[in-house]
Structures are given as structure tokens and as C-alpha cells.
Design a protein around this motif. Sequence first.
Motif, PDB file in Angstrom:
ATOM      1  N   LEU A  92       0.821  -1.207   0.000  1.00  0.00           N
ATOM      2  CA  LEU A  92       0.000   0.000   0.000  1.00  0.00           C
ATOM      3  C   LEU A  92       0.858   1.262   0.000  1.00  0.00           C
ATOM      4  CD1 LEU A  92      -2.986  -0.755   2.415  1.00  0.00           C
ATOM      5  CD2 LEU A  92      -3.035  -0.463  -0.057  1.00  0.00           C
ATOM      6  N   ALA A  93       2.132   1.123   0.353  1.00  0.00           N
ATOM      7  CA  ALA A  93       3.014   2.292   0.355  1.00  0.00           C
ATOM      8  C   ALA A  93       3.219   2.830  -1.052  1.00  0.00           C
ATOM      9  CB  ALA A  93       4.354   1.929   0.972  1.00  0.00           C
ATOM     10  N   ALA A  94       3.097   1.948  -2.069  1.00  0.00           N
ATOM     11  CA  ALA A  94       3.195   2.345  -3.478  1.00  0.00           C
ATOM     12  C   ALA A  94       4.451   3.166  -3.742  1.00  0.00           C
ATOM     13  CB  ALA A  94       1.952   3.122  -3.899  1.00  0.00           C
ATOM     14  N   THR A  95       5.591   2.597  -3.421  1.00  0.00           N
ATOM     15  CA  THR A  95       6.856   3.304  -3.604  1.00  0.00           C
ATOM     16  C   THR A  95       7.714   2.620  -4.667  1.00  0.00           C
ATOM     17  OG1 THR A  95       7.848   2.011  -1.801  1.00  0.00           O
ATOM     18  CG2 THR A  95       6.897   4.168  -1.241  1.00  0.00           C
ATOM     19  N   ALA A  96       8.583   3.412  -5.266  1.00  0.00           N
ATOM     20  CA  ALA A  96       9.531   2.891  -6.246  1.00  0.00           C
ATOM     21  C   ALA A  96      10.852   2.597  -5.556  1.00  0.00           C
ATOM     22  CB  ALA A  96       9.729   3.893  -7.371  1.00  0.00           C
ATOM     23  N   SER A  97      11.578   1.629  -6.069  1.00  0.00           N
ATOM     24  CA  SER A  97      12.866   1.272  -5.481  1.00  0.00           C
ATOM     25  C   SER A  97      13.797   0.746  -6.574  1.00  0.00           C
ATOM     26  CB  SER A  97      12.678   0.209  -4.386  1.00  0.00           C
ATOM     27  OG  SER A  97      12.127  -0.980  -4.930  1.00  0.00           O
ATOM     28  N   ASP A  98      15.033   0.502  -6.180  1.00  0.00           N
ATOM     29  CA  ASP A  98      16.022  -0.089  -7.086  1.00  0.00           C
ATOM     30  C   ASP A  98      16.076   0.659  -8.423  1.00  0.00           C
ATOM     31  OD1 ASP A  98      17.955  -1.813  -8.021  1.00  0.00           O
ATOM     32  OD2 ASP A  98      16.539  -3.376  -8.631  1.00  0.00           O
ATOM     33  N   VAL A  99      16.304   1.963  -8.331  1.00  0.00           N
ATOM     34  CA  VAL A  99      16.371   2.805  -9.532  1.00  0.00           C
ATOM     35  C   VAL A  99      17.692   2.570 -10.256  1.00  0.00           C
ATOM     36  CG1 VAL A  99      16.317   5.159 -10.419  1.00  0.00           C
ATOM     37  CG2 VAL A  99      14.909   4.529  -8.446  1.00  0.00           C
ATOM     38  N   ARG A 100      17.608   2.364 -11.556  1.00  0.00           N
ATOM     39  CA  ARG A 100      18.794   2.128 -12.376  1.00  0.00           C
ATOM     40  C   ARG A 100      18.735   3.006 -13.624  1.00  0.00           C
ATOM     41  NH1 ARG A 100      18.129  -4.464 -12.733  1.00  0.00           N
ATOM     42  NH2 ARG A 100      17.910  -4.869 -10.472  1.00  0.00           N
ATOM     43  N   SER A 101      19.885   3.218 -14.209  1.00  0.00           N
ATOM     44  CA  SER A 101      19.938   3.956 -15.468  1.00  0.00           C
ATOM     45  C   SER A 101      19.296   3.113 -16.569  1.00  0.00           C
ATOM     46  CB  SER A 101      21.386   4.273 -15.825  1.00  0.00           C
ATOM     47  OG  SER A 101      21.471   4.882 -17.097  1.00  0.00           O
ATOM     48  N   HIS A 102      18.495   3.771 -17.390  1.00  0.00           N
ATOM     49  CA  HIS A 102      17.836   3.034 -18.481  1.00  0.00           C
ATOM     50  C   HIS A 102      17.645   3.986 -19.661  1.00  0.00           C
ATOM     51  CE1 HIS A 102      15.305  -0.144 -20.245  1.00  0.00           C
ATOM     52  NE2 HIS A 102      14.582   0.865 -20.725  1.00  0.00           N
ATOM     53  N   VAL A 103      18.478   3.843 -20.643  1.00  0.00           N
ATOM     54  CA  VAL A 103      18.398   4.669 -21.851  1.00  0.00           C
ATOM     55  C   VAL A 103      17.649   3.880 -22.922  1.00  0.00           C
ATOM     56  CG1 VAL A 103      19.687   5.884 -23.637  1.00  0.00           C
ATOM     57  CG2 VAL A 103      20.567   5.809 -21.282  1.00  0.00           C
ATOM     58  N   VAL A 104      16.555   4.436 -23.391  1.00  0.00           N
ATOM     59  CA  VAL A 104      15.734   3.771 -24.402  1.00  0.00           C
ATOM     60  C   VAL A 104      16.378   3.938 -25.770  1.00  0.00           C
ATOM     61  CG1 VAL A 104      13.461   3.666 -25.486  1.00  0.00           C
ATOM     62  CG2 VAL A 104      13.662   4.179 -23.056  1.00  0.00           C
ATOM     63  N   GLU A 105      16.625   2.840 -26.419  1.00  0.00           N
ATOM     64  CA  GLU A 105      17.173   2.884 -27.769  1.00  0.00           C
ATOM     65  C   GLU A 105      16.029   2.832 -28.775  1.00  0.00           C
ATOM     66  OE1 GLU A 105      20.016  -0.192 -28.281  1.00  0.00           O
ATOM     67  OE2 GLU A 105      21.389   0.570 -26.738  1.00  0.00           O
TER      68      GLU A 105
END
Length: 271
Positions: A92-105
Motif C-alpha cells: 500500500l506504500a506504493a513506492t519505487a525502489s532499485d532505480v537504475r539507469s535506463h536509456v531507451v534505444e
Amino acid sequence: MSRTQALSSFIESAPPGELHDVTKAIKNILGEDSVQSELEPAFQKHNEEQFSLVKLPGSNENVIVSPYNSLGDGRYYDTENQSSFAYDHASLAATASDVRSHVVESNHEDLVKSLLKTLRSHGTEHYPKYHIGVYPTNDDSQIALVTVASKYSPANYWNGRWRSSYLYTPASSTLTGTIAVDVHYYEDGNVRLLTNKAVTSTINGSSAGDVVKAIAQAERAYQENLNKAFGGLAEGAFKSLRRQLPITRQKIEWEKISGYRLGQDIGGGRR
């Protein structure tokens, strides 16, 4: 229908801004803490279909959770931040985690950037509070454009959300999508408006401005149609639900209602 299926239907159809309340009610009734994990697929479906928002760690900006930016296994990406993140649908906290770089090709990288800028200008002009996302599809043949605008007023017993999603095909200059409106009013009753409209358009041009212009025209037309429909309801169906005047065709003076002698004063008759 199994218990899980029944509860999933409640989760999936939760009104905008009320998922937490629905979940809390289910847990209070069942008295189980395991409900959350058991219903994770339903939470995921609700969050993706409703374009739920989440803040990335260290950021004040919300990003969208949707089928269009899903990487699978509970991970999503954001084009503007060039990052991906994990999202726990069962919390229910609805949080994001483990953020990584992600460049869309993508072969449409420049167009995606232009669409982000132009769609944001459209949102600023037409929505008091909104969020957008622009995502190339997996095969890079189309570009998804997503807008979500929510307004919650639980103190006044209403919540509402506007969602629009489109797929633009650069090769054919075509645009297809759906506009959806969901409004829930629940003071002394329970009234909900659920409506959507399919959009199909051929773009006259290939620039980001041409694409967003077509979106603006479609959304403006739909808004005008909704306004007309509400006007028709007020003057038609809603009015027919009750009499404008009593059978005597005389207005009741409500401030004198305690002094009326029923049948004589209201009915205009004699004793």
C-alpha cells in the motif's frame, strides 16, 4: 466465482483515488494480512490500467506506471529521467525502489523528445494537474503517448480521473487510442460515471506538433460532447425523475410547510 476472483474484481474496479480505502475495507472484513500478496495480480492490473503515479527516490516528480513502460517482473522505465525502477504492487506504500539507469534505444529518439515537450505544453494548457509519458513500443514501430489527470476531493465525497492513451505510427502517420473518464460521487448515495471513446486519426504531417494537434482536437471534441450530454441529462432524464411542480401546478412555500393543513392548503380544497 472464487473468493480471490471476487476480491480481485473489487480491486480492479476501485474508483480513482480510492484503492487504499477499498483495500482497507477488504482487510477489515477478512481480518487477513495475506490479502495483499494474494491479490497482487489485481493490484498490478488496476495500477497499470489507471496509470498510477509514483515518486522516484530523491525526486519530487511523479512518474507513470502503465503497460506501455513496463519492462516485466515489476519493473518500469521513465523516458525523461532515463531510468528504470521496481514497483511493488502488493504494498500500500506504493513506492519505487532499485532505480537504475535506463536509456531507451529507438530510431525515433528525436521524435520522442519532441513529443514529450509538445504533449507537456498541451497538458499545461488544458489540465490543472496532469502527468504524461511517451514510450516507444518494443518493436519500435509505434510510440505510445499517455496522459493522466486526477482530481480528488474526498472531503466533498467525489473523485475523478481523466486518462488518454494513444499509439502513433510514424510509418503511416496514423493515431489510434482511447479517452477514458471516471468520476465517482458518493455523498448520500453512490453515483459513478464511467465513459470512454475510441480515437482514430490520420495525421496531416509528421512532426510532434502535428501529432499533438490531432490529440488536442480529439480531446476537445470529446469534452464538448460530454458537456452536451450532461446538459441533456439535466433537462431530460434527470428532470423526468421528479415533478417540477405538484399535481396542483402550485409551488410549495417550504418556509410555511409546518403550517400547512395537508389536503386543504396544498391541495387547494375545502374541509
